[in-house]
Design a protein around this motif. Structure first.
Motif, PDB file in Angstrom:
ATOM      1  N   GLU A 212      -1.730   1.085   3.417  1.00  0.00           N
ATOM      2  CA  GLU A 212      -1.214   0.800   2.081  1.00  0.00           C
ATOM      3  C   GLU A 212      -0.582   2.039   1.436  1.00  0.00           C
ATOM      4  N   PRO A 216       5.551  -1.001   2.381  1.00  0.00           N
ATOM      5  CA  PRO A 216       5.215  -2.228   3.095  1.00  0.00           C
ATOM      6  C   PRO A 216       6.352  -2.705   3.982  1.00  0.00           C
ATOM      7  N   ALA A 219       7.948  -7.128   1.007  1.00  0.00           N
ATOM      8  CA  ALA A 219       7.568  -7.090  -0.410  1.00  0.00           C
ATOM      9  C   ALA A 219       8.406  -8.097  -1.178  1.00  0.00           C
ATOM     10  N   SER A 270       3.361 -11.658  -6.976  1.00  0.00           N
ATOM     11  CA  SER A 270       4.011 -10.770  -6.004  1.00  0.00           C
ATOM     12  C   SER A 270       3.189 -10.707  -4.721  1.00  0.00           C
ATOM     13  N   ARG A 272       2.714  -8.264  -0.820  1.00  0.00           N
ATOM     14  CA  ARG A 272       3.037  -7.139   0.052  1.00  0.00           C
ATOM     15  C   ARG A 272       2.391  -7.398   1.414  1.00  0.00           C
ATOM     16  N   TRP A 274       1.693  -5.219   5.084  1.00  0.00           N
ATOM     17  CA  TRP A 274       1.764  -4.028   5.934  1.00  0.00           C
ATOM     18  C   TRP A 274       1.297  -4.429   7.323  1.00  0.00           C
TER      19      TRP A 274
END
Length: 341
Positions: A212, A216, A219, A270, A272, A274
């Motif tokens: 993190e 990412p 996103a 939202s 994200r 990874w």
């Protein structure tokens, strides 16, 4: 349990503190009901703790269960001789190869099965699996605390054995915080170091995923519609999870969390993602400011009636290795992470 120098270990002294009289803190085995911990440091101590516990359960007619690694299971069966054949083995209820919702479900099935036994009670000797990473220890510490709520009043006597030869110091220390009773010297004591599950779980530091710290792989901010948002998340996961069925499982859980954010959260929503060759992390955030319920998701919100919904966090905990609810003044984030190995 052996006591070096003739003095009880400090964790036991703290648990007994405040008891009036030499034996005021002790409980008989018959009076104990629920969740007890014992800390051992050798094979001899393990046998001293485990064998009387198991023998009592078998003699009383409890459904007596081992939830240990295979080597320990074999050791205890052999030590009990012919009686060892009557023990049920279910390592999954101590998180050996399972995730918390499945462990909870397996223990509930054992409770139902125990209805056919003499006492109607389940007696479990478990050695919780903590793993080696901080995120794994956090998951087990949380699970051990939550069990006190999920099975409050249920006919389950659970003795958790913590072996300091193989567990980290913080894992061993957590035994005191998560168990209402402690077993030492053949006696069960009311544990004055026990902490309420809600308080303890929310005090646990949430390990941050190292990936993190970098940008990412995917996103999106201000997602406008749930169907499109789900499609975006599917594509993001598919790009990094080559196993199709695994990807579908991960996406199912993420979709449910996304739906919760749209239906119960506050926009904007939202996400994200990874990813690395062996791990993927996904976060879903909305602007809701409600308190994060760290106890949610260990069973469906509406029990066995799945038609009523309330399965989002439960599915997430079943399908991802780790699920954390992170509350902040700017909103609520659900973070999911899992190994791809």
């Amino acid at each position: 349990m052996s006591v070096l120098g003739g003095h009880p270990p400090r964790w036991l002294q703290r648990a007994r503190a405040g008891s009036a009289g030499a034996g005021a803190g002790a409980l008989t085995a018959e009076r104990t009901h629920g969740h007890t911990a014992a800390v051992v440091g050798s094979s001899a101590e393990l046998l001293d703790v485990a064998l009387p516990w198991l023998a009592t359960g078998l003699a009383d007619g409890d459904l007596t269960v081992l939830a240990c690694d295979p080597e320990t299971t074999d050791q205890l069966r052999d030590a009990l001789g012919a009686d060892g054949a009557d023990l049920v083995s279910d390592p999954g209820i101590a998180l050996h190869g399972t995730r918390p919702p499945d462990a909870v479900g397996a223990l509930r099935l054992l409770v139902e099965r125990a209805g056919e036994c003499t006492t109607g009670r389940v007696r479990v000797l478990g050695m919780p699996s903590f793993g080696s990473a901080a995120r794994d220890r956090h998951e087990t510490q949380r699970f051990e605390a939550v069990l006190n709520l999920l099975f409050a009043g249920a006919p389950v006597d659970r003795l958790c054995v913590y072996d300091r030869r193989v567990l980290s110091p913080d894992a061993v220390a957590s035994a005191t915080a998560t168990h209402p009773h402690l077993l030492a010297g053949g006696n069960v004591f009311t544990n004055r170091g026990y902490r309420r599950p809600e308080t303890y779980v929310r005090s646990l530091p949430i390990p941050r995923e190292p990936m993190e710290e970098r940008p990412p792989a995917f996103a999106v901010d201000g997602a406008r519609s749930l169907p499109h948002f789900r499609h975006q998340l599917r594509a993001a996961l598919a790009a990094h999870v080559p196993d199709r069925e695994r990807c579908q499982d991960l996406h199912l859980a993420v979709s449910e969390i996304a739906a919760n954010a749209f239906r119960h959260g506050v926009p904007p929503v939202s996400a994200r993602v990874w990813a690395s060759a062996d791990r993927v992390v996904c976060t879903i955030t909305d602007r809701g400011t409600g308190a994060a319920d760290e106890l949610a998701g260990f069973q469906p919100a509406h029990g066995t009636d799945l038609s009523r919904g309330g399965m989002g966090l439960w599915l997430a905990r079943k399908l991802w290795d780790h699920v954390d609810l992170v509350a902040a003044p700017t909103g609520l984030t659900v973070r999911l992470s899992t190994s791809l190995r």
